[in-house]
Design a protein around this motif. Structure first.
Motif, PDB file in Angstrom:
ATOM      1  N   MET A  34       0.829  -1.209   0.000  1.00 35.66           N
ATOM      2  CA  MET A  34       0.000   0.000   0.000  1.00 35.66           C
ATOM      3  C   MET A  34       0.865   1.260   0.000  1.00 35.66           C
ATOM      4  N   LEU A  35       1.869   1.287   0.878  1.00 40.52           N
ATOM      5  CA  LEU A  35       2.713   2.479   0.982  1.00 40.52           C
ATOM      6  C   LEU A  35       3.583   2.670  -0.256  1.00 40.52           C
ATOM      7  N   ARG A  36       4.056   1.573  -0.829  1.00 39.73           N
ATOM      8  CA  ARG A  36       4.970   1.677  -1.973  1.00 39.73           C
ATOM      9  C   ARG A  36       4.237   1.920  -3.294  1.00 39.73           C
ATOM     10  N   TYR A  37       3.171   1.167  -3.552  1.00 40.69           N
ATOM     11  CA  TYR A  37       2.554   1.182  -4.876  1.00 40.69           C
ATOM     12  C   TYR A  37       1.268   1.997  -4.959  1.00 40.69           C
ATOM     13  N   VAL A  38       0.526   2.097  -3.861  1.00 40.87           N
ATOM     14  CA  VAL A  38      -0.761   2.805  -3.902  1.00 40.87           C
ATOM     15  C   VAL A  38      -0.595   4.250  -3.437  1.00 40.87           C
ATOM     16  N   ILE A  39      -0.107   4.443  -2.212  1.00 36.54           N
ATOM     17  CA  ILE A  39       0.068   5.796  -1.670  1.00 36.54           C
ATOM     18  C   ILE A  39       1.364   6.416  -2.161  1.00 36.54           C
ATOM     19  N   GLN A  40       2.350   5.566  -2.481  1.00 40.20           N
ATOM     20  CA  GLN A  40       3.645   5.980  -3.029  1.00 40.20           C
ATOM     21  C   GLN A  40       4.388   6.940  -2.096  1.00 40.20           C
ATOM     22  N   VAL A  41       4.581   6.466  -0.873  1.00 40.30           N
ATOM     23  CA  VAL A  41       5.323   7.229   0.125  1.00 40.30           C
ATOM     24  C   VAL A  41       6.820   7.069  -0.138  1.00 40.30           C
ATOM     25  N   GLU A  42       7.524   8.200  -0.168  1.00 37.01           N
ATOM     26  CA  GLU A  42       8.978   8.169  -0.355  1.00 37.01           C
ATOM     27  C   GLU A  42       9.675   8.140   1.004  1.00 37.01           C
ATOM     28  N   PRO A  43      10.839   7.483   1.089  1.00 37.55           N
ATOM     29  CA  PRO A  43      11.636   6.890   0.000  1.00 37.55           C
ATOM     30  C   PRO A  43      11.251   5.463  -0.362  1.00 37.55           C
ATOM     31  N   LEU A  44      10.225   4.903   0.312  1.00 36.80           N
ATOM     32  CA  LEU A  44       9.846   3.517   0.050  1.00 36.80           C
ATOM     33  C   LEU A  44       9.443   3.301  -1.404  1.00 36.80           C
ATOM     34  N   ALA A  45       8.734   4.250  -1.973  1.00 37.48           N
ATOM     35  CA  ALA A  45       8.232   4.089  -3.338  1.00 37.48           C
ATOM     36  C   ALA A  45       9.349   3.962  -4.368  1.00 37.48           C
ATOM     37  N   SER A  46      10.487   4.596  -4.102  1.00 30.81           N
ATOM     38  CA  SER A  46      11.590   4.581  -5.061  1.00 30.81           C
ATOM     39  C   SER A  46      12.728   3.647  -4.674  1.00 30.81           C
TER      40      SER A  46
ATOM     41  N   ASP B  38      15.033   0.376  -4.052  1.00 30.15           N
ATOM     42  CA  ASP B  38      15.256  -0.840  -4.819  1.00 30.15           C
ATOM     43  C   ASP B  38      14.498  -1.996  -4.165  1.00 30.15           C
ATOM     44  N   VAL B  39      13.850  -2.811  -4.993  1.00 25.00           N
ATOM     45  CA  VAL B  39      13.019  -3.881  -4.454  1.00 25.00           C
ATOM     46  C   VAL B  39      13.837  -4.884  -3.643  1.00 25.00           C
ATOM     47  N   GLU B  40      15.106  -5.074  -4.000  1.00 20.42           N
ATOM     48  CA  GLU B  40      15.941  -6.001  -3.240  1.00 20.42           C
ATOM     49  C   GLU B  40      16.184  -5.484  -1.816  1.00 20.42           C
ATOM     50  N   GLN B  41      16.294  -4.177  -1.680  1.00 18.54           N
ATOM     51  CA  GLN B  41      16.463  -3.589  -0.356  1.00 18.54           C
ATOM     52  C   GLN B  41      15.212  -3.829   0.489  1.00 18.54           C
ATOM     53  N   ILE B  42      14.066  -3.715  -0.142  1.00 13.57           N
ATOM     54  CA  ILE B  42      12.808  -3.934   0.576  1.00 13.57           C
ATOM     55  C   ILE B  42      12.685  -5.390   1.005  1.00 13.57           C
ATOM     56  N   VAL B  43      13.013  -6.300   0.096  1.00 11.77           N
ATOM     57  CA  VAL B  43      12.956  -7.727   0.420  1.00 11.77           C
ATOM     58  C   VAL B  43      13.868  -8.034   1.606  1.00 11.77           C
TER      59      VAL B  43
END
Length: 208
Positions: free
Chosen positions: A175-187, A189-194
């Protein structure tokens, strides 16, 4: 009068034409695609069976014929849009529980990272967030088709609660990354998130 062709009998109101009804699965998919677009553009409350039918180029009666009410149309649209994510229980079942958190995190974020699967998901989630009826339908699908199946594959104490907590972590991240697009989460790297999220999901699923 002799020789004059008889006028065709009027079609009964509330029934699709025979030609439309005979188009079967292909027409059903056209209606579902129009429904996803309408729910995305107008939201659940403003979208209607009539607007969906107009977007699909069919009679409203045909929408009712295939799906019933607007809520049932929405449920069908959700199931199609959410279908890629329903493979998550398989991701849990494959391999050892020792790294199930990473497998599940990669699977769910992979669905969201792919534009082809993300776009219809966004449409459905936005409707569910803004309308209680839509949210109820969405919750029912997640509970029965996703969480319950994941819990079955865990075979651990409090399996349902574990599955729900893991899902809450992943849904919140999505929700935060793709829907609300809160930074810096939205930008990020997906590997960092994983790397950050997977251990938390693992703890929910198999921790003490």
């Amino acid at each position: 009068m002799t020789g004059q062709a008889a006028a065709p009998a009027p079609r009964r109101r509330g029934r699709p034409s025979r030609t439309q009804a005979e188009q079967g699965p292909a027409m059903r998919e056209v209606i579902l695609e129009a429904a996803r677009e309408q729910f995305s553009e107008r939201g659940y409350e403003k979208a209607s069976v009539r607007s969906i039918a107009k977007a699909a180029g069919v009679d409203s009666a045909l929408v009712h014929h295939y799906f019933g009410t607007k809520e049932q149309v929405f449920a069908a649209a959700i199931e199609v849009a959410f279908a890629p994510a329903l493979g998550a229980p398989t991701a849990v079942a494959e391999g050892s529980l020792d790294d199930v958190g990473e497998r599940l995190t990669r699977f769910i974020l992979g669905v969201w990272e792919d534009p082809k699967t993300r776009t219809p998901l966004l449409a459905i989630v936005r409707s569910a967030v803004n309308n209680e009826t839509a949210a109820t339908v969405f919750r029912r699908l997640i509970s029965t088709q996703l969480l319950a199946r994941i819990a079955e594959r865990l075979d651990l104490p409090d399996a349902e609660l574990r599955a729900e907590l893991a899902a809450a972590q992943l849904v919140g991240t999505a929700m935060l990354r793709y829907v609300i697009q809160v930074e810096p989460l939205a930008s990020a790297d997906v590997e960092q998130i994983v790397a950050r999220v997977a251990p938390v999901v693992q703890g929910h699923l198999t921790g003490p």
